[in-house]
Design a protein around this motif. Structure first.
Motif, mmCIF file in Angstrom:
data_model
loop_
_atom_site.group_PDB
_atom_site.id
_atom_site.type_symbol
_atom_site.label_atom_id
_atom_site.label_comp_id
_atom_site.label_asym_id
_atom_site.label_seq_id
_atom_site.Cartn_x
_atom_site.Cartn_y
_atom_site.Cartn_z
ATOM 1 N N ASN A 146 91.636 54.284 52.625
ATOM 2 C CA ASN A 146 91.364 54.571 53.765
ATOM 3 C C ASN A 146 91.458 56.063 53.944
ATOM 4 O O ASN A 146 90.863 56.829 54.820
ATOM 5 C CB ASN A 146 92.149 53.837 54.772
ATOM 6 N N GLY A 192 86.106 50.945 48.739
ATOM 7 C CA GLY A 192 87.498 50.635 48.793
ATOM 8 C C GLY A 192 88.228 50.553 47.647
ATOM 9 O O GLY A 192 89.415 50.204 47.645
ATOM 10 N N TRP A 231 85.249 44.714 50.855
ATOM 11 C CA TRP A 231 85.362 44.025 52.109
ATOM 12 C C TRP A 231 84.431 42.674 51.950
ATOM 13 O O TRP A 231 84.366 42.056 52.931
ATOM 14 C CB TRP A 231 84.761 44.768 53.195
ATOM 15 N N THR A 236 88.160 39.648 54.291
ATOM 16 C CA THR A 236 87.394 40.187 55.249
ATOM 17 C C THR A 236 85.968 39.553 55.473
ATOM 18 O O THR A 236 85.405 39.504 56.440
ATOM 19 C CB THR A 236 87.069 41.649 55.037
ATOM 20 N N THR A 238 82.741 40.449 54.618
ATOM 21 C CA THR A 238 81.903 41.187 55.560
ATOM 22 C C THR A 238 80.306 40.721 55.317
ATOM 23 O O THR A 238 79.346 41.165 56.091
ATOM 24 C CB THR A 238 82.076 42.701 54.998
ATOM 25 N N GLU A 252 90.970 37.066 46.531
ATOM 26 C CA GLU A 252 91.060 38.612 46.929
ATOM 27 C C GLU A 252 91.136 39.523 45.902
ATOM 28 O O GLU A 252 91.017 39.088 44.671
ATOM 29 C CB GLU A 252 92.373 38.630 47.794
#
Length: 263
Positions: A146, A192, A231, A236, A238, A252
């Protein structure tokens, strides 16, 4: 007393202390007061092994950077208790996010009553990790990508602030989503995922020395090439129901686990 017997007794004493620390950490992780959805993620996040690798002790001053929803915070706060000190450095306490965090802490004083609140605003370059040279351990879980999105200068500034907060000999513990070195990493880490070598180079550029890496949080099923980036994977999701079974089978992300020391 012979030297050999003395050495054995000393090692046994050290092992006993380590075993006691492990048991206390395991108890903090196994607490039934933890949310069921958080406990379900232990199989992917390996908190006992990860924190043990970073060398955590109950008497330490620990800084957790950008705790988010506080998955690790509830473990750290319980483990450190009154013997150690936990400072969480995230959103400005006056911001909506910071206020939500404080409300969460206030709602569970038995768990969070001793937690101190700092601040980390990478975009604005504002850092409060406690007094310089005061921390034994700084932890960041899945945050570096991030910061990279904001720019390398901002990311380096966060790592430098962590370096400054640590005592000589203090440890920076890092986990993040790992990109295979054979694949290109763009400047903003838009998927990410990050090269492990990039994170090592970043930390070393502000003065840290790499003390070790671990495969505790590795996941060889993760190919790091998903639609929507990391994600797409749990937790998440997404892409919602699209290819959900495939992503559930992966689990994960594959994660690097790195331990750096301030000389």
């Amino acid at each position: 007393m012979g030297k050999t017997l003395l050495a054995v007794m000393l090692l046994a004493g050290v092992s006993g202390v380590a075993a006691a620390a492990d048991a206390t950490l395991q108890a903090a992780v196994a607490g039934t007061w933890r949310a069921p959805e958080n406990r379900a993620r232990d199989v992917w996040r390996h908190p006992v092994e990860t924190l043990g690798f970073f060398g955590i002790r109950q008497d330490q001053t620990v800084v957790e950077l950008v705790p988010g929803g506080g998955w690790y915070t509830e473990i750290l706060a319980t483990y450190l208790g009154e013997k150690g000190r936990l400072l969480v450095a995230g959103a400005d306490p006056a911001s909506p996010g910071g206020q939500r965090q404080q409300q969460r802490f206030a709602a569970r004083p038995a768990v969070y009553g001793a937690v101190k609140v700092g601040m980390l605003d990478a975009k604005a370059g504002r850092f409060d990790f406690g007094p310089p040279g005061s921390a034994d351990l700084v932890l960041t879980f899945r945050n570096t990508h991030n910061w990279v999105e904001l720019g390398e200068a901002q990311t380096r500034a966060v790592y430098k602030a962590a370096f400054d907060a640590l005592k000589p000999g203090g440890v920076l513990g890092v986990t993040d989503h790992r990109l295979p070195e054979s694949r290109p990493q763009d400047a903003t880490a838009s998927t990410g995922y990050l090269h492990q070598s990039y994170v090592v180079k970043l930390a070393e550029s502000v003065g840290f020395k790499l003390a070790g890496s671990s495969e505790i949080n590795a996941n060889p099923k993760d190919t790091a090439d998903h639609e929507g980036g990391v994600w797409a994977l749990p937790p998440t999701w997404t892409n919602k129901d699209k290819d959900r079974e495939k992503y559930a089978a992966i689990g994960e992300s594959d994660r690097m686990t790195l331990k750096f020391v301030k000389p």
